[in-house]
Scaffold this active site. Sequence first.
Site, PDB file in Angstrom:
ATOM      1  CD  GLU A  89     -39.490   8.609  -2.781  1.00  0.00           C
ATOM      2  OE1 GLU A  89     -40.572   9.205  -2.613  1.00  0.00           O
ATOM      3  OE2 GLU A  89     -38.606   9.009  -3.569  1.00  0.00           O
ATOM      4  CD  GLU A 120     -34.852  12.433  -0.509  1.00  0.00           C
ATOM      5  OE1 GLU A 120     -35.059  11.535  -1.332  1.00  0.00           O
ATOM      6  OE2 GLU A 120     -34.430  12.208   0.650  1.00  0.00           O
TER       7      GLU A 120
END
Length: 265
Positions: free
Chosen positions: A119, A139
């Site tokens: 990210e 995740e």
Amino acid sequence: MPISVAAAPASGPLAITVSGGVMTVGLNRPAKRNALDDATVLALEGCFATLPKGVAAVVIHGVGDHFCAGLDLSELTERDVTDGMLHSRMWHRTFDRIQFGPVPVVAALKGAVIGGGLELAAACHVRVAETGTFYALPEGQRGIFVGGGGSVRLPRLVGVARMADMMLTGRTYSAEEGVPLGFSQYLAGAGEGFDLAQKLAARMAGNAPMTNFAVIQALPRIADSDPQAGLLMESLMAAVAQGDDEAKTRMRDFLAKKAGKVRPG
């Protein structure tokens, strides 16, 4: 010779140096594969909120063998919904300062570029990956969801389906796979990524500041806008850029054959 920025000592979460118009920002937690804890994210926010005068481009890299292994899970405590949302918004605020700051930012990637590290890389404008770099979004296996802007930025780079596959199955991608897919724009040999990132940043620092500002601030917003609104914004930005004194000087130099022509390579 690079000079240290006193506000961010090498012993802190960031190792920062400035040389010429280029600032290097090193994620400085090598024992944790540069996993992002709150202190590091807040230090990044402060760094990009107060860039030293004269800095015209930035390189973000990882100290040690890895760029960033994502969120420091040892800091992940049980939060209620409000705390979790505010924590994510802190990351958004920081990464927005990088993407929509005053200067272009190059990410020098190596080793792990995982979760929040990916990210962070996606918030940079140009990414250079060394061979040995690998990308992952684990995740799904951790029972969490991206919170650093990945659901907005990464689909624009690699597509929704590819991001979903990574989160659902734990699939990883190599540096070599990453260039044609959009994870990075450049591939460098082992140990060569930082030097290439520095060279690219120095080239960017030599551009007209108003043009760099337009690329950072206007281009992504034009791409996201209604086409006709985007064209109007483009016209306005083109007029502002070419009306800048720096642009006029550079155009006069080009017409007087004082500036180099575009060459291949």
